[in-house]
Design an enzyme around this catalytic site. Structure first.
Site, PDB file in Angstrom:
ATOM      1  N   PRO A   2       0.829  -1.221   0.000  1.00 41.80           N
ATOM      2  CA  PRO A   2       0.000   0.000   0.000  1.00 41.80           C
ATOM      3  C   PRO A   2       0.859   1.265   0.000  1.00 41.80           C
ATOM      4  CG  PRO A   2      -0.133  -1.141   2.119  1.00 41.80           C
ATOM      5  CD  PRO A   2       0.686  -1.999   1.228  1.00 41.80           C
ATOM      6  N   GLU A   3       0.493   2.186  -0.857  1.00 41.68           N
ATOM      7  CA  GLU A   3       1.176   3.478  -0.938  1.00 41.68           C
ATOM      8  C   GLU A   3       0.218   4.550  -0.420  1.00 41.68           C
ATOM      9  OE1 GLU A   3       4.233   4.115  -2.228  1.00 41.68           O
ATOM     10  OE2 GLU A   3       4.786   2.317  -3.335  1.00 41.68           O
ATOM     11  N   HIS A  92      -5.322 -14.293   9.308  1.00 40.88           N
ATOM     12  CA  HIS A  92      -4.591 -13.020   9.280  1.00 40.88           C
ATOM     13  C   HIS A  92      -5.432 -11.841   9.761  1.00 40.88           C
ATOM     14  CE1 HIS A  92      -1.532 -15.292   7.315  1.00 40.88           C
ATOM     15  NE2 HIS A  92      -2.310 -15.577   6.292  1.00 40.88           N
ATOM     16  N   ARG A 113       1.404 -10.491   6.188  1.00 39.15           N
ATOM     17  CA  ARG A 113       2.858 -10.496   6.403  1.00 39.15           C
ATOM     18  C   ARG A 113       3.266  -9.830   7.715  1.00 39.15           C
ATOM     19  NH1 ARG A 113       5.974  -9.183   0.953  1.00 39.15           N
ATOM     20  NH2 ARG A 113       7.666  -9.829   2.306  1.00 39.15           N
ATOM     21  N   ARG A 158      22.922  17.782  -2.691  1.00 38.96           N
ATOM     22  CA  ARG A 158      22.671  16.333  -2.683  1.00 38.96           C
ATOM     23  C   ARG A 158      23.028  15.735  -4.037  1.00 38.96           C
ATOM     24  NH1 ARG A 158      17.125  15.656   0.803  1.00 38.96           N
ATOM     25  NH2 ARG A 158      17.578  13.446   0.637  1.00 38.96           N
TER      26      ARG A 158
END
Ligand SMILES: [Zn+2]
Length: 282
Positions: A2-3, A92, A113, A158
């Site tokens: 998931p984002e 789960h 997970r 950077r």
């Protein structure tokens, strides 16, 4: 995985069922997530009212008067709403939060997970924004302070590639691996460009592209909101139609050049060698 768009869509799906409701019970079946879920969570939350459901980066913040429940979906987590109380559907289904006195609703966290998180931050410990998980996050992509000048300043000195700097999340949150490749394509920026070489013009294009890509993804996910109610635990992750991500060896949708895949910092990057280099200004 998931984002930010999945987390924002989860927030929008859950909010009408939880905001203003009092917690009736919390069922902890398995506390072994990325960090142990507090054993006393049920007694901390019981009878307390959920004031608002907010999001910061990929964290969902369940705001109570006496503290904040911080939740993260990790690699494989999802929240679903059940109208009424249902027995666990699978091994789960680790946590249930039951709200609503007359019409019970169950918010169920499923995480095969178990890289997700569910942590309690009491108000007396201070502002939740100063929690170690949140304190170093970059700006929200829809925060007006996320602008070209912010990106320009954040990239000075950077030398790492702009793709990796974006992924680090300290300039802006929510640009995970998929959305980094897609945003850089839309902004016509080579993902290998050293961050300190970002011109102001490129910074403008990047800010606009990040917002556009995330907005589209949230809109795509918005069509799945009904799937959050009474669903059988399917992940329900979604994706906008990619221009480059996962399209190695396919023709660019804009210029037909073959999309390339490279690895940067152990993560795959996809880009169009023509649209995203100097020769191919769009
Ligand atoms: Zn192209």
């Amino acid at each position: 995985m998931p984002e930010l768009p999945e987390v924002e869509v989860t927030r929008r799906a859950l909010a009408p069922f939880v905001e203003g409701e009092r917690v009736q019970a919390v069922v902890l079946r398995d506390r072994r997530l990325r960090w142990p879920v507090p054993a006393r969570l049920a007694s901390v939350l019981k009878g307390q009212r959920i004031e608002r459901l907010e999001r910061r980066g990929k964290y969902l913040l369940w705001r109570f008067a006496h503290g904040t429940l911080i939740s993260h979906l990790g690699m494989s987590g999802s929240w679903r709403v059940h109208l009424g109380i249902a027995p666990p559907a699978g091994m789960h289904d680790h946590v249930d939060i039951i709200v609503g006195e007359r019409e019970p609703r169950m918010l169920r966290l499923t995480d095969p997970r178990r890289f997700g998180a569910l942590l309690w931050h009491p108000s007396r410990s201070g502002d939740v924004e100063r929690h170690p998980l949140l304190s170093r996050l970059g700006l929200e992509p829809f925060d007006p302070r996320f602008d070209a000048e912010h990106v320009y300043r954040g990239t000075r000195g950077r030398r790492a590639a702009i793709k990796q700097v974006l992924l680090s999340g300290d300039i802006v949150v929510g640009v995970g691996n998929i959305y980094a490749s897609e945003s850089l394509f839309r902004a016509a920026i080579d993902p290998r460009l050293a961050a300190h070489r970002m011109s102001r013009e490129r910074c403008v294009r990047l800010v606009n592209a990040v917002r556009a890509v995330l907005t589209e993804a949230i809109e795509v996910g918005g069509s799945t909101i009904r799937d959050f109610v009474g669903a059988d635990g399917t992940e329900g992750y979604f994706m906008l139609e990619a221009f480059v991500y996962g399209r190695e060896a396919h023709p660019c949708r804009v210029c037909k050049t073959t999309i390339r895949r490279i690895v940067q910092g152990q993560r795959a990057t996809y880009f169009c060698p023509r649209c995203q280099t100097k020769g191919g200004q769009r």
